[in-house]
Structure formats: structure tokens, C-alpha cells
Scaffold this motif. Sequence first.
Motif, PDB file in Angstrom:
ATOM      1  N   PRO A   1       0.810  -1.210   0.000  1.00  0.00           N
ATOM      2  CA  PRO A   1       0.000   0.000   0.000  1.00  0.00           C
ATOM      3  C   PRO A   1       0.845   1.263   0.000  1.00  0.00           C
ATOM      4  O   PRO A   1       1.925   1.308   0.612  1.00  0.00           O
ATOM      5  CB  PRO A   1      -0.783  -0.120   1.308  1.00  0.00           C
ATOM      6  CG  PRO A   1       0.121  -0.892   2.207  1.00  0.00           C
ATOM      7  CD  PRO A   1       0.830  -1.868   1.312  1.00  0.00           C
ATOM      8  N   ILE A   2       0.367   2.276  -0.720  1.00  0.00           N
ATOM      9  CA  ILE A   2       0.942   3.620  -0.677  1.00  0.00           C
ATOM     10  C   ILE A   2      -0.195   4.630  -0.671  1.00  0.00           C
ATOM     11  O   ILE A   2      -1.340   4.296  -0.963  1.00  0.00           O
ATOM     12  CB  ILE A   2       1.900   3.920  -1.858  1.00  0.00           C
ATOM     13  CG1 ILE A   2       1.139   3.927  -3.192  1.00  0.00           C
ATOM     14  CG2 ILE A   2       3.092   2.973  -1.865  1.00  0.00           C
ATOM     15  CD1 ILE A   2       1.910   4.598  -4.319  1.00  0.00           C
ATOM     16  N   PHE A   3       0.172   5.878  -0.376  1.00  0.00           N
ATOM     17  CA  PHE A   3      -0.766   6.992  -0.401  1.00  0.00           C
ATOM     18  C   PHE A   3      -0.347   7.992  -1.461  1.00  0.00           C
ATOM     19  O   PHE A   3       0.849   8.202  -1.711  1.00  0.00           O
ATOM     20  CB  PHE A   3      -0.794   7.722   0.951  1.00  0.00           C
ATOM     21  CG  PHE A   3      -1.070   6.850   2.132  1.00  0.00           C
ATOM     22  CD1 PHE A   3      -2.227   6.096   2.201  1.00  0.00           C
ATOM     23  CD2 PHE A   3      -0.176   6.783   3.187  1.00  0.00           C
ATOM     24  CE1 PHE A   3      -2.491   5.296   3.300  1.00  0.00           C
ATOM     25  CE2 PHE A   3      -0.425   5.991   4.290  1.00  0.00           C
ATOM     26  CZ  PHE A   3      -1.584   5.240   4.354  1.00  0.00           C
ATOM     27  N   LEU A   4      -1.340   8.635  -2.061  1.00  0.00           N
ATOM     28  CA  LEU A   4      -1.131   9.739  -3.002  1.00  0.00           C
ATOM     29  C   LEU A   4      -2.191  10.799  -2.732  1.00  0.00           C
ATOM     30  O   LEU A   4      -3.312  10.463  -2.333  1.00  0.00           O
ATOM     31  CB  LEU A   4      -1.306   9.276  -4.454  1.00  0.00           C
ATOM     32  CG  LEU A   4      -0.329   8.265  -5.008  1.00  0.00           C
ATOM     33  CD1 LEU A   4      -0.801   7.787  -6.383  1.00  0.00           C
ATOM     34  CD2 LEU A   4       1.068   8.851  -5.084  1.00  0.00           C
TER      35      LEU A   4
ATOM     36  N   SER B   1       9.422   1.714   4.709  1.00  0.00           N
ATOM     37  CA  SER B   1       9.088   1.869   6.124  1.00  0.00           C
ATOM     38  C   SER B   1       9.711   0.741   6.928  1.00  0.00           C
ATOM     39  O   SER B   1       9.603  -0.432   6.557  1.00  0.00           O
ATOM     40  CB  SER B   1       7.567   1.844   6.291  1.00  0.00           C
ATOM     41  OG  SER B   1       7.217   1.609   7.630  1.00  0.00           O
ATOM     42  N   ALA B   2      10.353   1.089   8.042  1.00  0.00           N
ATOM     43  CA  ALA B   2      10.941   0.074   8.911  1.00  0.00           C
ATOM     44  C   ALA B   2       9.872  -0.664   9.707  1.00  0.00           C
ATOM     45  O   ALA B   2      10.104  -1.786  10.155  1.00  0.00           O
ATOM     46  CB  ALA B   2      11.953   0.705   9.861  1.00  0.00           C
ATOM     47  N   LYS B   3       8.700  -0.072   9.869  1.00  0.00           N
ATOM     48  CA  LYS B   3       7.620  -0.704  10.637  1.00  0.00           C
ATOM     49  C   LYS B   3       6.715  -1.558   9.772  1.00  0.00           C
ATOM     50  O   LYS B   3       6.290  -2.628  10.178  1.00  0.00           O
ATOM     51  CB  LYS B   3       6.793   0.357  11.360  1.00  0.00           C
ATOM     52  CG  LYS B   3       7.553   1.069  12.457  1.00  0.00           C
ATOM     53  CD  LYS B   3       6.668   2.077  13.134  1.00  0.00           C
ATOM     54  CE  LYS B   3       7.441   2.806  14.213  1.00  0.00           C
ATOM     55  NZ  LYS B   3       6.636   3.834  14.854  1.00  0.00           N
ATOM     56  N   ASN B   4       6.378  -1.058   8.565  1.00  0.00           N
ATOM     57  CA  ASN B   4       5.381  -1.745   7.741  1.00  0.00           C
ATOM     58  C   ASN B   4       5.887  -2.186   6.374  1.00  0.00           C
ATOM     59  O   ASN B   4       5.143  -2.762   5.609  1.00  0.00           O
ATOM     60  CB  ASN B   4       4.157  -0.837   7.557  1.00  0.00           C
ATOM     61  CG  ASN B   4       3.530  -0.477   8.874  1.00  0.00           C
ATOM     62  OD1 ASN B   4       3.239  -1.346   9.671  1.00  0.00           O
ATOM     63  ND2 ASN B   4       3.355   0.806   9.133  1.00  0.00           N
ATOM     64  N   ASN B   5       7.133  -1.879   6.049  1.00  0.00           N
ATOM     65  CA  ASN B   5       7.764  -2.239   4.782  1.00  0.00           C
ATOM     66  C   ASN B   5       7.146  -1.523   3.575  1.00  0.00           C
ATOM     67  O   ASN B   5       7.370  -1.902   2.441  1.00  0.00           O
ATOM     68  CB  ASN B   5       7.762  -3.761   4.567  1.00  0.00           C
ATOM     69  CG  ASN B   5       8.715  -4.187   3.477  1.00  0.00           C
ATOM     70  OD1 ASN B   5       9.806  -3.658   3.330  1.00  0.00           O
ATOM     71  ND2 ASN B   5       8.308  -5.164   2.686  1.00  0.00           N
ATOM     72  N   CYS B   6       6.363  -0.476   3.798  1.00  0.00           N
ATOM     73  CA  CYS B   6       5.754   0.266   2.697  1.00  0.00           C
ATOM     74  C   CYS B   6       6.819   1.022   1.914  1.00  0.00           C
ATOM     75  O   CYS B   6       7.717   1.636   2.490  1.00  0.00           O
ATOM     76  CB  CYS B   6       4.726   1.264   3.217  1.00  0.00           C
ATOM     77  SG  CYS B   6       3.354   0.506   4.086  1.00  0.00           S
TER      78      CYS B   6
END
Length: 156
Positions: free
Chosen positions: A72-75, A143-148
Amino acid sequence: MKPVFKALPTDEVRALQAGGADAYGRTPERRVSDGDGVPCRHCLKNVDAEEAYLVLAYRPFPALQPYAETGPIFLHAEPCERARESDILPELFGRTAAYIVRGYDADDRIVYGTGAVVPTADIPERAGELLARGDIAYLHMRSAKNNCYQCRIERG
């Protein structure tokens, strides 16, 4: 070796903002930001409170293969200006203590032994070290927490 931090390409983002299919063939979901923790991967800025954003599945690889992670990503839902490519770590990332930095070869495969959780302040130096290697074509910052997926890092 100076690293260059690169946001998502504008042509890909505009297609998604226009309702184009994500990596899973689905229309991106539209949400409204609470103003916290919604980093747009195109402008590399946080989506402000009350602004619409998209959440979608993204695969930052040209083809399906065993190492082509999708997540997942955000835009921003509305067009935003692409972040300028720079050898300076984008300000957005300074809000988090550490990220995963990982190297990929010219065939888009993980180069084993390159992935590590790196303190944010050390990312430019670590990226430069990895990019100086001949077996690494580019890096991902995740991301280090969620790998995003956050951004791509290339040679400057």
C-alpha cells in the motif's frame, strides 16, 4: 557517490489520480486525511487534514517476478507537484527514526546482504556506500515498521 531521492513518476500518478487501476487491477480507494501519517509518494509531503487522498496497491518494479513486492501507498487525490529529485533526503522522511534501505540489481532482484534498518540521519551515507557497488542498480527506501515503499534512490 551521491544518492538521488526520486518520487513516483508523474505519468503513473496522474493515471492513478484519474481512476486508473492499481497493481491489483483495482480502482484506488479515496479517503480523507486526518493530517497524520499520510505521506504522498509523488510530492513527498504529508497529506494535510481534511484533504482527500488515495490508498492503493503499488508495485515499484517493471514486471512480475519473485522479488517484485507490492504494497500500500498513499497519493494526494488531486494533482500535486512531483518532488524535485535531490541528493538531500526529503524533509518528509525526517519525522521517522529509521527506514529500511535495500539494494536491487539490474534484473530488479534484491541484492542479499544490502537490506538494513538505517537511522534516518544515516540514510544518505549508507545509500552512497551501496550505490558505489557495481552489483547494485538502485535502492528502495521502505518503512521500517510496515515495509511500505517510500521512494527510489539512484546514483547522482
